[in-house]
Design a protein around this motif. Structure first.
Motif, PDB file in Angstrom:
ATOM      1  N   ARG A   1     -16.385   6.039   3.096  1.00 10.68           N
ATOM      2  CA  ARG A   1     -17.316   5.843   1.948  1.00 10.68           C
ATOM      3  C   ARG A   1     -16.757   4.499   1.203  1.00 10.68           C
ATOM      4  NH1 ARG A   1     -21.017   9.844   1.260  1.00 10.68           N
ATOM      5  NH2 ARG A   1     -21.702  10.140   3.694  1.00 10.68           N
ATOM      6  N   PHE A   2     -15.533   4.509   0.799  1.00  6.92           N
ATOM      7  CA  PHE A   2     -14.852   3.451  -0.294  1.00  6.92           C
ATOM      8  C   PHE A   2     -13.668   3.076   0.243  1.00  6.92           C
ATOM      9  CE2 PHE A   2     -17.474   6.617  -2.587  1.00  6.92           C
ATOM     10  CZ  PHE A   2     -18.672   6.039  -3.264  1.00  6.92           C
TER      11      PHE A   2
ATOM     12  N   ILE B   1       0.838  -1.213   0.104  1.00  4.05           N
ATOM     13  CA  ILE B   1      -0.086  -0.004   0.007  1.00  4.05           C
ATOM     14  C   ILE B   1       0.881   1.341   0.016  1.00  4.05           C
ATOM     15  CG2 ILE B   1      -1.803   1.410   1.093  1.00  4.05           C
ATOM     16  CD1 ILE B   1      -2.984  -1.361   0.229  1.00  4.05           C
TER      17      ILE B   1
ATOM     18  N   LYS C   1     -29.238  -0.966   1.440  1.00  5.83           N
ATOM     19  CA  LYS C   1     -27.786  -0.858   1.175  1.00  5.83           C
ATOM     20  C   LYS C   1     -27.433  -0.810  -0.083  1.00  5.83           C
ATOM     21  CE  LYS C   1     -27.401  -5.756   1.395  1.00  5.83           C
ATOM     22  NZ  LYS C   1     -27.173  -6.998   2.082  1.00  5.83           N
TER      23      LYS C   1
ATOM     24  N   ASP D   1     -12.281   0.307   0.376  1.00  2.06           N
ATOM     25  CA  ASP D   1     -11.506  -0.806  -0.579  1.00  2.06           C
ATOM     26  C   ASP D   1     -10.714   0.055  -1.474  1.00  2.06           C
ATOM     27  OD1 ASP D   1     -13.421  -2.546   0.543  1.00  2.06           O
ATOM     28  OD2 ASP D   1     -14.392  -3.262  -1.383  1.00  2.06           O
TER      29      ASP D   1
ATOM     30  N   ASN E   1     -18.875  11.208  -4.268  1.00 10.48           N
ATOM     31  CA  ASN E   1     -19.901  10.310  -4.978  1.00 10.48           C
ATOM     32  C   ASN E   1     -19.760  10.472  -6.479  1.00 10.48           C
ATOM     33  OD1 ASN E   1     -21.195   9.314  -2.849  1.00 10.48           O
ATOM     34  ND2 ASN E   1     -22.471  11.133  -2.509  1.00 10.48           N
TER      35      ASN E   1
ATOM     36  N   PRO F   1     -27.641   1.756  -2.838  1.00  7.42           N
ATOM     37  CA  PRO F   1     -27.994   3.300  -3.163  1.00  7.42           C
ATOM     38  C   PRO F   1     -28.351   3.464  -4.722  1.00  7.42           C
ATOM     39  CG  PRO F   1     -25.813   3.214  -2.045  1.00  7.42           C
ATOM     40  CD  PRO F   1     -26.082   1.862  -2.076  1.00  7.42           C
TER      41      PRO F   1
ATOM     42  N   LEU G   1      -8.652   2.284  -0.842  1.00  5.49           N
ATOM     43  CA  LEU G   1      -7.286   2.558  -0.054  1.00  5.49           C
ATOM     44  C   LEU G   1      -6.603   1.320   0.336  1.00  5.49           C
ATOM     45  CD1 LEU G   1      -9.321   5.210   1.519  1.00  5.49           C
ATOM     46  CD2 LEU G   1      -6.929   5.745   1.158  1.00  5.49           C
ATOM     47  N   THR G   2      -7.562   0.262   0.594  1.00  6.43           N
ATOM     48  CA  THR G   2      -7.053  -1.208   1.300  1.00  6.43           C
ATOM     49  C   THR G   2      -6.954  -2.221   0.116  1.00  6.43           C
ATOM     50  OG1 THR G   2      -9.279  -1.780   1.639  1.00  6.43           O
ATOM     51  CG2 THR G   2      -7.966  -0.610   3.465  1.00  6.43           C
TER      52      THR G   2
ATOM     53  N   THR H   1     -20.530  -4.216  -3.945  1.00  4.44           N
ATOM     54  CA  THR H   1     -19.361  -4.191  -3.545  1.00  4.44           C
ATOM     55  C   THR H   1     -19.008  -2.966  -2.471  1.00  4.44           C
ATOM     56  OG1 THR H   1     -18.405  -3.204  -5.436  1.00  4.44           O
ATOM     57  CG2 THR H   1     -17.846  -5.567  -5.049  1.00  4.44           C
ATOM     58  N   HIS H   2     -19.686  -1.829  -2.894  1.00  6.05           N
ATOM     59  CA  HIS H   2     -19.636  -0.726  -2.054  1.00  6.05           C
ATOM     60  C   HIS H   2     -20.816  -0.470  -1.179  1.00  6.05           C
ATOM     61  CE1 HIS H   2     -15.749   0.081  -3.974  1.00  6.05           C
ATOM     62  NE2 HIS H   2     -16.322   0.440  -5.033  1.00  6.05           N
ATOM     63  N   GLN H   3     -20.663   0.080   0.071  1.00  4.83           N
ATOM     64  CA  GLN H   3     -21.931   0.291   0.906  1.00  4.83           C
ATOM     65  C   GLN H   3     -21.732   1.542   1.365  1.00  4.83           C
ATOM     66  OE1 GLN H   3     -22.495  -2.883   3.520  1.00  4.83           O
ATOM     67  NE2 GLN H   3     -22.324  -4.347   2.013  1.00  4.83           N
ATOM     68  N   ARG H   4     -23.010   2.254   1.447  1.00  2.00           N
ATOM     69  CA  ARG H   4     -22.854   3.494   1.916  1.00  2.00           C
ATOM     70  C   ARG H   4     -23.047   3.663   3.390  1.00  2.00           C
ATOM     71  NH1 ARG H   4     -25.048   8.753  -1.064  1.00  2.00           N
ATOM     72  NH2 ARG H   4     -25.472   7.720  -2.715  1.00  2.00           N
TER      73      ARG H   4
ATOM     74  N   PHE I   1     -15.634   8.201  -7.196  1.00  2.00           N
ATOM     75  CA  PHE I   1     -15.107   6.937  -6.480  1.00  2.00           C
ATOM     76  C   PHE I   1     -16.217   5.807  -6.582  1.00  2.00           C
ATOM     77  CE2 PHE I   1     -12.883  10.356  -4.529  1.00  2.00           C
ATOM     78  CZ  PHE I   1     -11.522   9.953  -5.068  1.00  2.00           C
ATOM     79  N   TRP I   2     -17.698   6.009  -6.955  1.00  2.00           N
ATOM     80  CA  TRP I   2     -18.288   5.036  -7.234  1.00  2.00           C
ATOM     81  C   TRP I   2     -17.671   4.164  -8.490  1.00  2.00           C
ATOM     82  CZ3 TRP I   2     -22.187   2.601  -5.226  1.00  2.00           C
ATOM     83  CH2 TRP I   2     -23.011   3.166  -4.063  1.00  2.00           C
ATOM     84  N   PHE I   3     -17.963   2.809  -8.496  1.00  2.44           N
ATOM     85  CA  PHE I   3     -17.422   2.038  -9.341  1.00  2.44           C
ATOM     86  C   PHE I   3     -15.940   2.164  -9.656  1.00  2.44           C
ATOM     87  CE2 PHE I   3     -21.654   3.659 -10.961  1.00  2.44           C
ATOM     88  CZ  PHE I   3     -22.360   2.421 -10.794  1.00  2.44           C
ATOM     89  N   ASP I   4     -15.332   2.457  -8.530  1.00  5.57           N
ATOM     90  CA  ASP I   4     -13.824   2.489  -8.518  1.00  5.57           C
ATOM     91  C   ASP I   4     -13.312   3.474  -9.568  1.00  5.57           C
ATOM     92  OD1 ASP I   4     -13.835   0.622  -6.399  1.00  5.57           O
ATOM     93  OD2 ASP I   4     -12.924  -0.892  -7.713  1.00  5.57           O
TER      94      ASP I   4
ATOM     95  N   ARG J   1     -14.335  -3.410 -11.094  1.00  5.22           N
ATOM     96  CA  ARG J   1     -15.470  -3.783 -10.698  1.00  5.22           C
ATOM     97  C   ARG J   1     -16.392  -2.751 -11.218  1.00  5.22           C
ATOM     98  NH1 ARG J   1     -13.800  -4.993  -4.425  1.00  5.22           N
ATOM     99  NH2 ARG J   1     -12.645  -2.916  -5.277  1.00  5.22           N
ATOM    100  N   GLY J   2     -17.656  -3.173 -11.008  1.00  2.00           N
ATOM    101  CA  GLY J   2     -18.565  -1.993 -11.531  1.00  2.00           C
ATOM    102  C   GLY J   2     -19.977  -2.486 -10.622  1.00  2.00           C
ATOM    103  N   CYS J   3     -19.746  -3.554  -9.849  1.00  2.00           N
ATOM    104  CA  CYS J   3     -21.118  -3.902  -9.343  1.00  2.00           C
ATOM    105  C   CYS J   3     -21.401  -3.157  -7.912  1.00  2.00           C
ATOM    106  CB  CYS J   3     -20.879  -5.311  -9.050  1.00  2.00           C
ATOM    107  SG  CYS J   3     -20.346  -6.461 -10.095  1.00  2.00           S
ATOM    108  N   SER J   4     -22.536  -2.491  -7.905  1.00  2.00           N
ATOM    109  CA  SER J   4     -22.598  -1.777  -6.749  1.00  2.00           C
ATOM    110  C   SER J   4     -22.655  -2.450  -5.339  1.00  2.00           C
ATOM    111  CB  SER J   4     -24.010  -1.316  -6.956  1.00  2.00           C
ATOM    112  OG  SER J   4     -24.917  -2.456  -7.292  1.00  2.00           O
TER     113      SER J   4
END
Lengths: 354, 412
Positions: B278-279, A283, B53, B281, B235, B55, B283-284, A351-354, B238-241, A346-349
């Protein structure tokens, strides 16, 4: 010049080595900046801090960059050989440019390492591959490795058929009869050894005594890892099936011509004196200590025709000991843990949660 | 070839022909039914707390509310020219994208609202949200008899890339809509459609963001206002990386050097902090930093940009002098930004290219934005922060309601 000490690749302890290497690597950094336009840009646009005090301060390139740009520090007309990595399907291969001197060094260095493990005498040699693997157009990494290792053997015999990669059992038996009770060198890619030698013999109940064989294999564990077969299983199976116990895995890449890390009789991978390894945090890229796992950075004083003297790979590994191996070889011992897991784009929603 | 939704016999080719026949018969206006159905779908989504969950699913549900659909229809299904009417084109064939799960439904909804018959090819790499939508549609169409007739005119299919199937479907359509980037567009485009048919394609696009530095510095003194702006940007980006076409990948800072620097110092730490929340992933994920670094190395080697900050910074910031086609296409998303400083509207306009889709902006007046839009040879939308990913029937320069309609002139 350091390369003159090639007959003793594992004699220098880490402290000595580090100082000697640093001066050479620093000089190479200057050399490539003066001779490779891309490299000069890269250093100036990324590594602004110019006070390099030790190996870990030196600029490093991502291994993949060789896929995108023709990085070379020689003139076009000096290019003697271009090495291509096999690469994953669909990707462009890496391109490594060698001039005559680099090609000669590559052979010498490889020889100094390999003979340190298998002895200087040219041994009768078996190649677990098919003859046309080295005849394809362009120089693939696989062909380069086979041809490179071939110089340590004689009476080269390819064990697989060109048609379907089936094991040529009769040829193998004849070879063993021709050279009874003397060391034989066997070379091949890890997966090929497993699938086309071991599994083939096991399934077809072919029992061979390969106790006189010294096996050198490389190319990585990715395919076997997918089958859940690790280093230990691999060794145990070869010992059980063939009584084959002299097994040397090696780690190398086309971007690091000639420099390979080879496994000793105690199963430890050694880094020769003209190369070094740093482990970096995936990282933040800071250098890590002994027994910490991270990205492998390879440093080598060999690459002069292209700026590959300091490369950050996408392989994970760790340094397990320094100057301590029971075999007596000095320097760092490295453990390779395989490729950094690639996250799917990815593009699938979900994988991310608000 | 698998029919995921719709009438199926043993022969899918016959099913396609039947759907085609349906599109040729004089049809009653199905738009009111479509609105009821889409509204019911919206309610199904709101009803289930599990879906909170997702959005993007919730945004879709808002969009599908009856009031919104009626407003859209009222706005887009009328023409300003006298004695002209918008009528369905017939059978719309939609190739929907794999990366944005809700997109197929937006595309379908407009196909329904315009009164067309629809065949949708869904990606077999679709994610969880697409599955949920598929299940809900299936449930509504099979269990609520009032919507059952929709099944006569609509079909969702799934198949591995197969040119023969694509050719068969294409030869029956009146409109072909291809979502999903350059490769898909080029692969499908050379498969012919009937001579009278029209096509809307959605190629790979690039998006940018433009910030007036002094305006940002001003709001930065007020805590609440800055965080709302950062929220919108995060928003958007960073959605969809950061791999959505509308997510900004370049930042144009507008102002003098000192103010821009000041604005950046407010902006980036706040962005990073919110992304962490929020995102995380981004960063990690272990493979991302080296991917970002590889991208940086390529840009730096070609002397197209230089690193701002450190190689392990998030986001990874690259100062660029200009944005050529290579920089636009090589950007990997994953939290990397080109940054440049510009101090005239004309320079902003001349930077924009045809490949550019969305410009999110902060701190500019409507008339300044108009000037940019009128001078630039590219850019399809200029929207405020927070709106980059909001779906609109006005997309990539198309009005989808119009694309899927015939304009009929009636003079007595």
């Amino acid at each position: 010049m350091l390369l003159e000490q090639l007959n003793a690749p594992f004699e220098m302890n880490q402290d000595q080595k580090q100082q000697v290497l640093f001066a050479e690597l620093l000089a190479l950094t200057d050399h490539h900046q003066a001779h490779c336009f891309y490299y000069q840009n890269l250093v100036e646009n990324i590594f602004v801090q110019k006070h390099f005090k030790q190996n870990e301060d030196l600029p490093f390139l991502p291994a993949q960059i060789f896929k995108y740009l023709p990085l070379k520090s020689i003139r076009e007309e000096e290019v003697f050989r271009v090495l291509n990595s096999s690469g994953t399907t669909g990707q462009q291969p890496s391109q490594i440019f060698l001039d005559k001197a680099a090609a000669t060094h590559q052979a010498k260095v490889l020889s100094s390492i390999v003979t340190n493990f298998i002895g200087k005498k040219r041994l009768p040699m078996l190649i677990v591959d098919h003859p046309s693997a080295v005849k394809s157009a362009g120089m693939t990494a696989r062909a380069a490795a086979i041809l490179g290792f071939s110089s340590f053997g004689a009476q080269h015999t390819y064990l697989l058929s060109d048609e379907d990669l089936s094991l040529q059992v009769a040829a193998l038996q004849a070879f063993l009869e021709k050279f009874p009770q003397q060391p034989i060198l066997m070379f091949g890619f890890t997966f090929m050894i497993w699938a086309y030698l071991y599994e083939y013999c096991q399934k077809n109940n072919i029992f061979l005594d390969l106790s006189q064989v010294i096996l050198v294999h490389g190319g990585g564990w990715k395919k076997l890892a997918n089958l859940n077969i690790g280093k230990e299983t691999f060794k145990q199976c070869l010992a059980a099936q063939f009584n084959l116990t002299k097994v040397h895995d090696y780690y190398g890449m086309v971007e690091q011509i000639g420099t390979i890390f080879m496994e000793c009789e105690f199963g430890k991978m050694h880094i020769p004196f003209f190369a070094d390894v740093l482990i970096r945090d995936p990282i933040h890229f800071q250098a890590l200590g002994v027994n910490q796992t991270g990205l492998i950075q390879v440093l080598s004083i060999l690459p002069k025709s292209y700026p590959g003297h300091s490369i950050l790979t996408e392989d994970l590994g760790k340094i397990t000991e320094i100057d301590e191996c029971l075999c007596g070889r000095k320097g760092k011992v490295i453990e390779i843990h395989g490729r950094l897991p690639k996250a799917e784009a990815r593009g699938c929603s979900d994988t991310h949660q608000r | 070839m698998k029919i995921l939704l719709g009438k199926k016999s043993s022969d899918w080719q016959k099913d396609v022909v039947q759907l085609r026949q349906a599109s040729l018969s004089v049809s009653s206006n199905i738009m009111p039914l479509a609105i009821e159905f889409l509204n019911a779908l919206s309610q199904e989504i709101f009803k289930n707390p599990e879906y909170k969950k997702y959005p993007d699913l919730i945004s879709l549900a808002f969009w599908l509310r009856k009031a919104n659909l009626l407003a859209l229809v009222k706005q887009h299904l009328v023409t300003s020219a006298p004695n002209t009417y918008l009528r369905p084109r017939g059978l719309v064939l939609h190739f929907t994208p794999s990366n944005v799960d809700t997109m197929f439904l937006y595309s379908w909804a407009i196909g329904l609202l315009t009164g067309n018959q629809n065949i949708l090819r869904l990606s077999n790499r679709r994610g969880r949200v697409a599955e949920i939508l598929l299940e809900l549609c299936d449930y509504l169409l099979k269990n609520a008899s009032e919507y059952a007739s929709i099944l006569n005119y609509n079909m969702f299919v799934e198949y591995e890339h197969n040119e023969h199937v694509t050719a068969y479907l294409s030869q029956h359509c009146d409109v072909r809509v291809i979502w999903g980037g350059d490769t898909s567009v080029q692969a499908i485009r050379h498969v012919p459609i009937p001579a009278h048919a029209v096509e809307a394609v959605f190629a790979n696009r690039f998006s940018l963001c433009m910030i007036k530095a002094d305006a940002l510095v001003e709001v930065s003194q007020q805590d609440n206002r800055l965080s709302a702006i950062i929220e919108g940007f995060v928003n958007d980006a960073f959605w969809f990386d950061q791999q959505g076409c509308s997510s900004p990948r370049a930042i144009i800072w507008f102002g003098d050097e000192a103010t821009v620097l000041q604005a950046q110092n407010y902006f980036w730490p706040a962005v990073r902090q919110l992304v962490e929340e929020r995102f995380p992933d981004l960063l990690t994920t272990l493979s991302y930093p080296v991917q970002r670094f590889t991208f940086l190395a390529k840009v730096a080697a070609e002397n197209k940009g230089r690193l701002l900050g450190k190689i392990d910074d998030f986001p990874l910031r690259i100062e660029a002098q200009s944005l050529d086609a290579g920089l636009r296409s090589e950007h990997p998303g994953l939290g990397c930004f080109y940054e440049m400083r510009i101090d005239s509207l004309t320079s902003v306009a001349s930077l924009l290219q045809r490949k550019d889709q969305t410009l999110t902006s902060f701190g500019f007046s409507q008339s300044e934005l108009n000037d940019i839009a009128m001078q630039a040879c590219g850019i399809d939308r200029i929207v405020p922060f927070g709106k980059a990913l909001a779906f609109s029937p006005l997309w990539d320069g198309y009005n989808l309601f119009h694309t899927m309609s015939r304009l009929v002139v009636v003079e007595s």
